[in-house]
Design an enzyme around this catalytic site. Structure first.
Site, PDB file in Angstrom:
ATOM      1  N   TYR A 175       0.824  -1.216   0.000  1.00  0.00           N
ATOM      2  CA  TYR A 175       0.000   0.000   0.000  1.00  0.00           C
ATOM      3  C   TYR A 175       0.858   1.266   0.000  1.00  0.00           C
ATOM      4  O   TYR A 175       0.481   2.285  -0.553  1.00  0.00           O
ATOM      5  CB  TYR A 175      -0.940  -0.027   1.206  1.00  0.00           C
ATOM      6  N   LYS A 205      -3.764   7.903   3.361  1.00  0.00           N
ATOM      7  CA  LYS A 205      -4.926   7.591   4.198  1.00  0.00           C
ATOM      8  C   LYS A 205      -4.698   8.025   5.650  1.00  0.00           C
ATOM      9  O   LYS A 205      -5.633   8.452   6.333  1.00  0.00           O
ATOM     10  CB  LYS A 205      -5.238   6.099   4.135  1.00  0.00           C
TER      11      LYS A 205
END
Length: 256
Positions: A155, A162
């Site tokens: 990620y 995020k």
């Protein structure tokens, strides 16, 4: 009219396909009595076709590029052409170049990282401020995150984006609280959406969730996340803001 969102006017930004959390939230919101305004980016004709799959018709899709100041500055006026105000906003917008994911954390360049941060993080505040003139006390802003309390394989910089989004939501909650407007995020487990398909090595998430989530986890069931969004848009959480609601089968709560 009855329903959890009866009479609510909602703007939903980020529908691209009917296999998206935003579409699920839009569908449930209409079923619960809400009136929707939709925005799209890029291929508006595609968003228009997807919108026709909702239970009820919606107005013209508003073009919104969250990196375009003119689009943001003119958003309130465009929304007023369809509704006279907003009770809620859904931010389902994220993007990162392939170079910032898939194990490339150490090699990513600022130009690409800054793109991910602007679209995936800063746009939450930008969208909220663009809609603020239309909102009144009791309003709710809801965004989508992927649990940023830990570092996830593949990620990479999207995880950083995020984490920034989760912090931005808390600051938005603090600054908009005096106006009676809430800001919360839904952290869904991995789902086979268009966004997920763009992440190299996403299968690593899928296997882990299915094996460890206490309640089990479906990679294709978008309804739980959509329901959580609608609940946060409703009047049933009047004193909840700055929160991250996990809709992940309980995965976040258990150890490795």
């Amino acid at each position: 009219m009855s329903g959890l969102l009866a009479g609510k006017r909602l703007l939903i930004a980020g529908i691209l396909t009917d296999q998206s959390i935003a579409f699920s939230a839009a569908k449930i919101a209409q079923e619960e009595g809400a009136e929707l305004v939709l925005t799209g980016y890029g291929r508006l004709s595609l968003v228009e076709r997807i919108a026709k799959r909702l239970p009820k018709p919606v107005g013209d899709i508003i073009e919104l590029d969250v990196t375009n100041p003119e689009h943001l500055d003119g958003l309130a006026d465009r929304v007023r052409e369809q509704v006279d105000g907003l009770d809620g906003v859904v931010h389902s917008i994220a993007f990162g170049p392939q170079s910032v994911m898939g194990g490339e954390f150490l090699n990513a360049k600022w130009d690409d990282v800054s793109t991910a941060l602007q679209i995936s993080t800063f746009s939450y505040q930008a969208l909220a401020m663009a809609c603020l003139p239309l909102m009144r006390p009791g309003g709710s802003i809801v965004g989508l995150t992927f649990d940023a309390t830990t570092a996830w394989p593949v990620y990479d910089w999207m995880g950083v984006a995020k984490a920034g989004l989760e912090s931005a939501s808390r600051y938005l909650a603090m600054h908009l609280g005096k106006q009676g407007i809430r800001s919360n995020l839904v952290s869904a487990g991995p789902l086979r959406t268009m966004a997920a398909k763009s992440i190299p090595g996403f299968v690593e998430f899928e296997d882990a969730w299915q094996a460890r989530a206490p309640l089990g986890w479906s990679l294709t069931d978008l309804e739980p996340a959509g329901r959580a969004i609608c609940a946060l848009l409703s009047d049933w959480f009047p004193a909840t803001t700055g929160e991250v609601v996990h809709v992940d089968g309980g995965y976040h709560a258990v150890g490795a």
